[in-house]
Design a protein around this motif. Sequence first.
Motif, PDB file in Angstrom:
ATOM      1  N   GLN A 175      52.330  -1.912  56.264  1.00  0.00           N
ATOM      2  CA  GLN A 175      51.211  -2.615  55.625  1.00  0.00           C
ATOM      3  C   GLN A 175      50.434  -1.673  54.710  1.00  0.00           C
ATOM      4  O   GLN A 175      50.060  -2.041  53.590  1.00  0.00           O
ATOM      5  CB  GLN A 175      50.283  -3.187  56.699  1.00  0.00           C
ATOM      6  CG  GLN A 175      50.876  -4.345  57.494  1.00  0.00           C
ATOM      7  CD  GLN A 175      49.864  -4.956  58.435  1.00  0.00           C
ATOM      8  OE1 GLN A 175      48.765  -5.323  58.020  1.00  0.00           O
ATOM      9  NE2 GLN A 175      50.237  -5.085  59.698  1.00  0.00           N
ATOM     10  N   LEU A 184      42.092  -4.914  56.183  1.00  0.00           N
ATOM     11  CA  LEU A 184      43.251  -4.079  56.491  1.00  0.00           C
ATOM     12  C   LEU A 184      42.824  -2.878  57.334  1.00  0.00           C
ATOM     13  O   LEU A 184      43.525  -2.488  58.275  1.00  0.00           O
ATOM     14  CB  LEU A 184      43.912  -3.607  55.199  1.00  0.00           C
ATOM     15  CG  LEU A 184      45.143  -2.698  55.361  1.00  0.00           C
ATOM     16  CD1 LEU A 184      46.241  -3.397  56.149  1.00  0.00           C
ATOM     17  CD2 LEU A 184      45.662  -2.262  53.995  1.00  0.00           C
ATOM     18  N   ARG A 213      42.618  -3.989  60.760  1.00  0.00           N
ATOM     19  CA  ARG A 213      43.942  -4.227  61.358  1.00  0.00           C
ATOM     20  C   ARG A 213      44.609  -2.917  61.774  1.00  0.00           C
ATOM     21  O   ARG A 213      45.410  -2.892  62.705  1.00  0.00           O
ATOM     22  CB  ARG A 213      44.854  -4.971  60.370  1.00  0.00           C
ATOM     23  CG  ARG A 213      44.510  -6.436  60.205  1.00  0.00           C
ATOM     24  CD  ARG A 213      45.709  -7.225  59.694  1.00  0.00           C
ATOM     25  NE  ARG A 213      46.195  -6.766  58.409  1.00  0.00           N
ATOM     26  CZ  ARG A 213      45.740  -7.185  57.234  1.00  0.00           C
ATOM     27  NH1 ARG A 213      44.746  -8.078  57.198  1.00  0.00           N
ATOM     28  NH2 ARG A 213      46.237  -6.722  56.124  1.00  0.00           N
ATOM     29  N   ASP A 270      50.400  -7.722  64.905  1.00  0.00           N
ATOM     30  CA  ASP A 270      49.664  -8.869  64.380  1.00  0.00           C
ATOM     31  C   ASP A 270      50.680  -9.802  63.729  1.00  0.00           C
ATOM     32  O   ASP A 270      51.155  -9.523  62.616  1.00  0.00           O
ATOM     33  CB  ASP A 270      48.623  -8.396  63.361  1.00  0.00           C
ATOM     34  CG  ASP A 270      47.782  -9.544  62.815  1.00  0.00           C
ATOM     35  OD1 ASP A 270      46.849  -9.266  62.040  1.00  0.00           O
ATOM     36  OD2 ASP A 270      48.063 -10.717  63.145  1.00  0.00           O
ATOM     37  N   GLU A 293      50.561 -12.447  62.170  1.00  0.00           N
ATOM     38  CA  GLU A 293      50.189 -13.036  60.879  1.00  0.00           C
ATOM     39  C   GLU A 293      50.445 -12.068  59.729  1.00  0.00           C
ATOM     40  O   GLU A 293      50.744 -12.480  58.620  1.00  0.00           O
ATOM     41  CB  GLU A 293      48.710 -13.419  60.922  1.00  0.00           C
ATOM     42  CG  GLU A 293      48.258 -14.249  59.728  1.00  0.00           C
ATOM     43  CD  GLU A 293      46.831 -14.727  59.906  1.00  0.00           C
ATOM     44  OE1 GLU A 293      46.430 -15.008  61.052  1.00  0.00           O
ATOM     45  OE2 GLU A 293      46.126 -14.786  58.896  1.00  0.00           O
ATOM     46  N   ASN A 294      50.320 -10.773  59.997  1.00  0.00           N
ATOM     47  CA  ASN A 294      50.471  -9.777  58.932  1.00  0.00           C
ATOM     48  C   ASN A 294      51.648  -8.836  59.163  1.00  0.00           C
ATOM     49  O   ASN A 294      51.754  -7.798  58.523  1.00  0.00           O
ATOM     50  CB  ASN A 294      49.181  -8.951  58.818  1.00  0.00           C
ATOM     51  CG  ASN A 294      47.998  -9.788  58.396  1.00  0.00           C
ATOM     52  OD1 ASN A 294      47.878 -10.164  57.242  1.00  0.00           O
ATOM     53  ND2 ASN A 294      47.120 -10.092  59.357  1.00  0.00           N
ATOM     54  N   PRO A 353      50.339  -9.433  50.486  1.00  0.00           N
ATOM     55  CA  PRO A 353      51.157  -8.989  51.620  1.00  0.00           C
ATOM     56  C   PRO A 353      51.911 -10.144  52.251  1.00  0.00           C
ATOM     57  O   PRO A 353      51.325 -11.162  52.590  1.00  0.00           O
ATOM     58  CB  PRO A 353      50.133  -8.420  52.607  1.00  0.00           C
ATOM     59  CG  PRO A 353      48.867  -8.268  51.846  1.00  0.00           C
ATOM     60  CD  PRO A 353      48.920  -9.210  50.705  1.00  0.00           C
ATOM     61  N   SER A 354      53.188 -10.003  52.406  1.00  0.00           N
ATOM     62  CA  SER A 354      54.018 -11.002  53.075  1.00  0.00           C
ATOM     63  C   SER A 354      55.389 -10.405  53.293  1.00  0.00           C
ATOM     64  O   SER A 354      55.694  -9.333  52.829  1.00  0.00           O
ATOM     65  CB  SER A 354      54.134 -12.285  52.245  1.00  0.00           C
ATOM     66  OG  SER A 354      54.673 -11.987  50.975  1.00  0.00           O
TER      67      SER A 354
END
Length: 655
Positions: free
Chosen positions: A282, A297, A300, A307, A309-310, A335-336
């Motif tokens: 990330q 971020l 996180r 996580d 989701e991320n 981000p994906s």
Amino acid sequence: MSASDPLVGELLDGRYVIQRKLARGGMATVYLADDQRLTRTVAIKVMHEGLGDDQDFIGKFDREARAAARLSHPNVVSVFDQGLHRGRPYIVMEYVEGCTLRHMITREGSFSPERALDLLIPVTAAVAAAHESGLIHRDIKPENVLISDRGQIKVADFGLARAISAQTVTATGMLIGTVSYIAPELVTHGKADPRCDVYALGVVLYEMLTGSKPHTGENPIQVAYAHVHKAIPAPSSAVKTSWRESRNGIPPYLDALVTSAAARQPSDRPVDARVLLDHMRQARESLARGVMDDSALTERMKGTTLDPENHITEPVPSLRSPSEGDRTPTLRFTPSTPISPGLPEITDGMPYYDGPVEQRAPGRPRRRWPALLASILAAVLVGTGLWWVFAGQYTSTPALVRLNQAQAQQAATDAGLTITFDSEYAEDVPAGQVARTEPAGGDRIVHGGTIKAFLSKGPERFAVPALRGLDLPTATESLNRINLTVGNVTQGYDDTVEAGKVISASFKEGTPLKRGTAVDLVMSQGPAPVTLGDWTDKPVKDAQKALKEQGLKVKIEKQNHSDIEKNNVISQTPTAGEVHRGDTVTLVVSKGPQLKAVPNVRRYSLDRARDILQKAGFEVRVNRLINFGFDLVVSTDPKAGTKAPVGSTITINLA
């Protein structure tokens, strides 16, 4: 090559020829070697001499081979073999030609955030694979990160790895791990779990970003104390460049990543390397997009679990950030998960540009959707094609080692693969079971491809041939013909084996030996030398006894001798000096003087009597009893007819 190292030039297990020393550690030395069987260069780690008797050290060394062999990951140094050489355990590993991360840090100092993450993400991926297999590395440090000349990054030395369920982290009272990267809990209570490796990775990242270690001291105890009592500072506090001024600065979310990974309390760290790897990906993706401050971020980065989701499953490529005056548009993506390795995913159906926008001529209608759809379709097609080229057409080779032929056949069929069988000798795999495969278990293979499995024929052994009585060239040829070699050649005396022939070997005839085993030979110099004394005029019985005790043979010859006493030695052949056991010594023994009857010369004249006695072998002495002038013999002494020694004196009495 080091002439002072006795292992250089040695042949291990009849297969590995040691070329030179590469490195030396606290428990073992690593050598460069040639694998003569597979004609490849390998690295061999050999336990230090003297540690082979310590079962704790042997256990740790054995775990290194087993733990590393269980891992199949492109960023882990492969382990090929293990064995024992003269009581010293060793393991055979993949040789990575290049340098270590330590060399790069020493040479370059600090790295930019992007470069630091690019180097450490593969390392973290390797450790994550170990954690998923139930293993802890326990000794993460720049010295154990190898970077090949082709840019491959591999983690070495799982020698201190142990099943996660194990509780002890000390051996013979010494802390396991390098003190500069050791987790506080290992110092205080010796309990280890994957978060110890997470801590070490955090410290390594701090050092890569700043060019220095977070804790230093005059001795290891001070450094360990600092790990327990002092929190690692944010790496940005140790560099001059600010993230507000330069892309080479350390952004807040990267500070959070490092301080979270290297938190003093294990509960404040990512639960394992898989979570840390996700954080690194990330952070790397945000750096690639030019994001230098993202409070969400940063928060996180403090998470201890994944996580969903991320979560990012693959690395995101580095994208060029816009610079002032740069007219080239730069693609940005949110981000994906990427569509495929190397391609960013298009978010919300479209990318957006962060650069100059082309001006539309007045009255010209916007025709954006056809081009946009074409771009999306092209990206999908390219991504799908790349996925197939680099990943989609492959599957993993099943683990077949130690399965029998039927089991291996079934496993390959279940995986949709073809299998062929060959056979070879294997030291540690029972006959009839799979010793190895090409490709190896866990390596990628094309769907429907063919695995070549090698069934073990058991240990390869060769029986020592009959060597006694052979000359050295013939003995050497006999050994080489069955893949054995001549070891040390020494000399010895033997009464029955002629000089230049083999007396004995270090292994009995018929003993089964490994390929390349050296057989020592003792070559005959013939019978042993002995000193022959002078036995002249000495009793023959004494001479015989002494000569036989010296291993000499005795031959007796007899003859009369007027001066040597009967049964004494007159002469010997050879004369006094050096001879060899088994030689013959001839002794001439006296029978005493020769005896002869004294002739009767009574009434003979002096002249005639003297002549008769002298011809009989006697000496003559004259004794005149009465001087009548006739010179006639009246008697002799000894008397006539008496036996006297030849050469003795006979007295003639005259009247």
